[in-house]
Design a protein around this motif. Structure first.
Motif, mmCIF file in Angstrom:
data_model
loop_
_atom_site.group_PDB
_atom_site.id
_atom_site.type_symbol
_atom_site.label_atom_id
_atom_site.label_comp_id
_atom_site.label_asym_id
_atom_site.label_seq_id
_atom_site.Cartn_x
_atom_site.Cartn_y
_atom_site.Cartn_z
ATOM 1 N N CYS A 182 0.826 -1.210 0.000
ATOM 2 C CA CYS A 182 0.000 0.000 0.000
ATOM 3 C C CYS A 182 0.861 1.262 0.000
ATOM 4 O O CYS A 182 0.871 2.021 -0.947
ATOM 5 C CB CYS A 182 -0.925 -0.011 1.216
ATOM 6 N N HIS A 183 1.554 1.486 1.092
ATOM 7 C CA HIS A 183 2.429 2.646 1.345
ATOM 8 C C HIS A 183 1.825 3.984 0.918
ATOM 9 O O HIS A 183 2.524 4.888 0.481
ATOM 10 C CB HIS A 183 3.814 2.458 0.733
ATOM 11 N N ALA A 184 0.496 4.112 1.012
ATOM 12 C CA ALA A 184 -0.154 5.385 0.679
ATOM 13 C C ALA A 184 0.290 6.485 1.634
ATOM 14 O O ALA A 184 0.552 7.618 1.217
ATOM 15 C CB ALA A 184 -1.674 5.224 0.732
ATOM 16 N N CYS A 185 0.392 6.152 2.919
ATOM 17 C CA CYS A 185 0.814 7.140 3.910
ATOM 18 C C CYS A 185 2.221 7.645 3.613
ATOM 19 O O CYS A 185 2.517 8.834 3.755
ATOM 20 C CB CYS A 185 0.750 6.547 5.314
ATOM 21 N N ASN A 232 8.846 13.020 5.027
ATOM 22 C CA ASN A 232 9.674 11.803 4.978
ATOM 23 C C ASN A 232 9.734 11.143 6.354
ATOM 24 O O ASN A 232 10.795 10.684 6.791
ATOM 25 C CB ASN A 232 11.088 12.114 4.481
ATOM 26 N N ALA A 233 8.598 11.118 7.015
ATOM 27 C CA ALA A 233 8.546 10.592 8.384
ATOM 28 C C ALA A 233 8.049 9.151 8.435
ATOM 29 O O ALA A 233 8.052 8.541 9.512
ATOM 30 C CB ALA A 233 7.638 11.472 9.252
ATOM 31 N N VAL A 234 7.623 8.602 7.290
ATOM 32 C CA VAL A 234 7.058 7.251 7.268
ATOM 33 C C VAL A 234 8.014 6.308 6.542
ATOM 34 O O VAL A 234 8.513 6.621 5.465
ATOM 35 C CB VAL A 234 5.686 7.225 6.567
ATOM 36 N N ASP A 249 9.484 -4.138 8.480
ATOM 37 C CA ASP A 249 8.896 -5.483 8.626
ATOM 38 C C ASP A 249 7.494 -5.546 8.018
ATOM 39 O O ASP A 249 6.568 -6.141 8.601
ATOM 40 C CB ASP A 249 8.849 -5.893 10.098
ATOM 41 N N GLY A 250 7.340 -4.894 6.870
ATOM 42 C CA GLY A 250 6.072 -4.968 6.152
ATOM 43 C C GLY A 250 4.989 -4.043 6.672
ATOM 44 O O GLY A 250 3.849 -4.095 6.201
ATOM 45 N N LYS A 251 5.309 -3.179 7.638
ATOM 46 C CA LYS A 251 4.330 -2.260 8.202
ATOM 47 C C LYS A 251 4.819 -0.820 8.062
ATOM 48 O O LYS A 251 6.021 -0.548 8.092
ATOM 49 C CB LYS A 251 4.099 -2.563 9.690
ATOM 50 N N ALA A 252 3.884 0.099 7.909
ATOM 51 C CA ALA A 252 4.228 1.522 7.842
ATOM 52 C C ALA A 252 4.432 2.051 9.255
ATOM 53 O O ALA A 252 3.547 1.959 10.100
ATOM 54 C CB ALA A 252 3.129 2.297 7.138
ATOM 55 N N VAL A 253 5.608 2.627 9.485
ATOM 56 C CA VAL A 253 5.941 3.157 10.809
ATOM 57 C C VAL A 253 6.256 4.643 10.669
ATOM 58 O O VAL A 253 7.038 5.049 9.807
ATOM 59 C CB VAL A 253 7.163 2.430 11.408
#
Length: 335
Positions: free
Chosen positions: A267-270, A277-279, A283-287
């Motif tokens: 996804c990586h929409a966020c 550039n904070a996201v 491990d497969g999750k948006a942090v």
């Protein structure tokens, strides 16, 4: 871009600059007439659609200016008779800041490299190399056989041979030169020369008390109306020469359920809409790294899973004297 204008006893103009817009939706949230509307910010951010983040219904817009004041990033401006309301004493103002202390800056340039919005102007002036390195070097043309050992092994690339000979008849057209602005008098060329054609003396150490301490000068400043107060510059500065005040205080969380989970890599929409550039995907999750997040909320709008939650506890918007304006502007805060 859009412009809305009304004439009468006074001329009011609302201007929108899409290049400064983050797609956060704060303006549409506070608009009392619901005249502002966000477009599909994810495909816009990805370059799949050419359109502005924001559109306006000019018929319902009353040009009150709440949207202009609420935008921390100066994407909207309302002028009354040519004067921006943000410059007027009776309108709210943002007490945010991004500033470089020139006295402390060492002109390393790390802030300009890190800035996600290219909002930092950086320039430095280094002293001339020859002012710091002293010595003498000479190449005897009569002894030189143009083997090019010296040119190929010279660490700073200070030696140039023109018309490298390919046969005996080419020797008369060859020449060898040393660029004094590059030479550091290391002696590599002298030691490698098979004909002892090079003489070199380094006097830098002997004359070190006479050589002035090198001074680096320059300019570093932040373009205020292009900065989004992400604090990358502040955090990466090795000498703490930068001060950044963010527009909001609060937190941002990801709350997953059995039905809705972060899609991360797929996804990586966020990440695509984040102007700070904070996201990052871990491990497969948006942090989201809150150190660099300005709590604008664009990622909340972008998330198709609706699992991102923002809680703004305070904002640096001051001088709100109208109760109705206070009610509208406080919509961006957590109740």
């Amino acid at each position: 871009m859009f412009n809305v204008e009304r004439t009468g006893s006074e001329i009011r103009k609302l201007k929108y600059d899409d290049s400064k817009c983050l797609g956060c939706g704060i303006c549409s949230e506070v608009c009392p007439t619901t005249s502002l509307r966000l477009g599909p910010i994810v495909p816009i951010a990805r370059g799949l659609i050419e359109m502005d983040y924001l559109s306006v219904n000019a018929d319902s817009c009353v040009l009150c200016g709440i949207c202009s004041v609420a935008c921390p990033f100066d994407a909207l401006s309302l002028t009354v008779d040519g004067n921006d309301i943000k410059e007027m004493a009776n309108y709210p103002t943002w007490e945010v800041e991004s500033d470089v202390c020139e006295d402390d800056c060492v002109y390393c340039g790390r802030c300009a490299i890190a800035c996600p919005r290219d909002a930092i102007v950086f320039e430095r002036n280094l002293p001339a190399r020859e002012a710091l390195v002293r010595g003498e070097i000479d190449i005897d043309d009569e002894k030189c056989i143009y083997c090019s050992f010296c040119a190929e092994l010279c660490p700073p690339g200070a030696i140039t041979i023109t018309n490298v000979p390919t046969s005996s008849v080419d020797l008369s057209n060859s020449s060898i030169e040393v660029d004094p602005s590059k030479c550091v008098f290391c002696g590599v060329c002298k030691r490698v020369c098979p004909q002892d054609a090079i003489t070199e003396i380094c006097s830098t150490c002997m004359l070190q008390d006479q050589i002035e301490v090198p001074e680096v000068t320059g300019t570093t400043f932040i373009i205020e109306n292009e900065c989004v107060n992400c604090s990358w510059c502040k955090e990466i500065c090795p000498v703490d020469a930068i001060n950044v005040t963010k527009p909001f205080e609060g937190k941002l969380e990801v709350v997953e359920t059995e039905e809705s989970v972060c899609k991360g890599d797929s996804c990586h929409a966020c990440q695509d809409v984040c102007s700070c550039n904070a996201v990052e995907i871990v491990d497969g999750k948006a942090v989201t790294n809150l150190t660099f997040c300005n709590l604008c909320g664009a990622c909340i709008t972008a998330c198709p899973q609706n699992i991102r939650q923002i809680s703004r506890t305070s904002m640096k918007l001051t001088n709100i004297t109208s109760e109705s304006w206070n009610e509208c502007l406080n919509k961006v805060l957590d109740e």
